[in-house]
Design a protein around this motif. Sequence first.
Motif, PDB file in Angstrom:
ATOM      1  N   THR A  37     -13.608  43.697  29.386  1.00 17.43           N
ATOM      2  CA  THR A  37     -14.577  42.809  28.734  1.00 17.43           C
ATOM      3  C   THR A  37     -15.937  43.493  28.636  1.00 17.43           C
ATOM      4  O   THR A  37     -16.567  43.521  27.574  1.00 17.43           O
ATOM      5  N   ARG A  74      -8.045  35.362  39.120  1.00 18.00           N
ATOM      6  CA  ARG A  74      -8.567  35.776  37.813  1.00 18.00           C
ATOM      7  C   ARG A  74      -7.440  36.206  36.884  1.00 18.00           C
ATOM      8  O   ARG A  74      -7.434  35.897  35.702  1.00 18.00           O
ATOM      9  N   ASP A 130       1.026  41.111  34.205  1.00 19.97           N
ATOM     10  CA  ASP A 130       0.195  40.011  34.708  1.00 19.97           C
ATOM     11  C   ASP A 130       1.066  38.959  35.393  1.00 19.97           C
ATOM     12  O   ASP A 130       1.147  37.810  34.959  1.00 19.97           O
ATOM     13  N   GLU A 143      -4.244  35.405  37.102  1.00 19.15           N
ATOM     14  CA  GLU A 143      -3.408  34.246  36.746  1.00 19.15           C
ATOM     15  C   GLU A 143      -4.094  33.439  35.648  1.00 19.15           C
ATOM     16  O   GLU A 143      -3.450  32.971  34.708  1.00 19.15           O
ATOM     17  N   CYS A 144      -5.396  33.305  35.775  1.00 16.44           N
ATOM     18  CA  CYS A 144      -6.175  32.548  34.796  1.00 16.44           C
ATOM     19  C   CYS A 144      -6.075  33.228  33.426  1.00 16.44           C
ATOM     20  O   CYS A 144      -5.853  32.580  32.408  1.00 16.44           O
ATOM     21  N   ARG A 145      -6.194  34.557  33.406  1.00 18.51           N
ATOM     22  CA  ARG A 145      -6.097  35.303  32.142  1.00 18.51           C
ATOM     23  C   ARG A 145      -4.719  35.073  31.511  1.00 18.51           C
ATOM     24  O   ARG A 145      -4.609  34.853  30.308  1.00 18.51           O
ATOM     25  N   ARG A 150      -2.715  32.505  31.934  1.00 19.28           N
ATOM     26  CA  ARG A 150      -2.604  31.114  31.437  1.00 19.28           C
ATOM     27  C   ARG A 150      -3.360  30.945  30.124  1.00 19.28           C
ATOM     28  O   ARG A 150      -2.863  30.333  29.186  1.00 19.28           O
ATOM     29  N   GLU A 151      -4.564  31.546  30.052  1.00 16.96           N
ATOM     30  CA  GLU A 151      -5.365  31.412  28.827  1.00 16.96           C
ATOM     31  C   GLU A 151      -4.676  32.087  27.650  1.00 16.96           C
ATOM     32  O   GLU A 151      -4.680  31.578  26.541  1.00 16.96           O
ATOM     33  N   THR A 152      -4.093  33.261  27.901  1.00 17.89           N
ATOM     34  CA  THR A 152      -3.400  33.981  26.828  1.00 17.89           C
ATOM     35  C   THR A 152      -2.236  33.144  26.319  1.00 17.89           C
ATOM     36  O   THR A 152      -2.024  33.005  25.115  1.00 17.89           O
ATOM     37  N   GLU A 153      -1.497  32.570  27.263  1.00 18.69           N
ATOM     38  CA  GLU A 153      -0.334  31.759  26.902  1.00 18.69           C
ATOM     39  C   GLU A 153      -0.765  30.537  26.089  1.00 18.69           C
ATOM     40  O   GLU A 153      -0.171  30.234  25.047  1.00 18.69           O
ATOM     41  N   ALA A 154      -1.831  29.875  26.566  1.00 19.39           N
ATOM     42  CA  ALA A 154      -2.312  28.669  25.888  1.00 19.39           C
ATOM     43  C   ALA A 154      -2.767  28.993  24.474  1.00 19.39           C
ATOM     44  O   ALA A 154      -2.635  28.185  23.556  1.00 19.39           O
ATOM     45  N   ALA A 155      -3.291  30.218  24.276  1.00 21.06           N
ATOM     46  CA  ALA A 155      -3.785  30.606  22.956  1.00 21.06           C
ATOM     47  C   ALA A 155      -2.645  31.137  22.080  1.00 21.06           C
ATOM     48  O   ALA A 155      -2.856  31.611  20.973  1.00 21.06           O
TER      49      ALA A 155
END
Length: 197
Positions: free
Chosen positions: A15, A123, A142, A125-127, A129-134
């Motif tokens: 990032t 962090r 990961d 796991e969060c990445r 989940r966000e990728t999956e949701a998007a």
Amino acid sequence: MILMLLGPPGAGKGTQSQLISEKLGVPQLSTGDMLRAAVKAATPVGLKAKQIMAEGGLVHDEIVIGIIADRISQPDCAKGFILDGFPRTLAQADALDKLLKSKGRKIDCVIELKVDDTRLAERIECRARETEAAGGVVRADDNAEALKTRLIAYYRETAPIIGYYFAHGLLKSVDGMAAIEDVSRQIDEILSEFQAA
Ligand code: ADP
């Protein structure tokens, strides 16, 4: 300007490298991205790296050193570049020094993103989940098992590099636990010292 970002998986190197790349107008060289592209395109390098990466291990030094040597010889690297995910071993750090020396160039600054180790898994796991949701594709590495291997590789092989660059007087550390904009601001301050010099 030749910059390097160091830090464990999930520290935010990608990032921040991207933000710096946009600001300075120099390319971000992410060996992780280059290797993932090679895996996707099923090139000979990709075929060698695929399994190692999915398990969270380190791809062989010769392979990544070769990739970086080719990449930094390209014209868009003439003004400088940002190394993200390379070097990851002392052997890679040595090879980089030799490579740059042979071109009459040198690293200007190494930025360490300091993080709270216990928060890294969260962090990542969060990445995922966000990728999956998007609707995106979650990285093969990961997941909890590969992350453990990545962290072990980091602390065994990569963390000693921090001391190496500190001893060379190149290391600057920032608080990587802060919000993205705050981390970016800390990095800007470091970079402005260089631009003023
Ligand atoms: P992260 O920093 O989140 O672990 P990267 O995208 O930088 O992710 O790297 C992903 C994977 O690519 C690593 O776990 C490793 O298998 C491989 N890799 C990337 N850069 C290197 C390198 N310099 N040396 C060896 N392996 C590398």
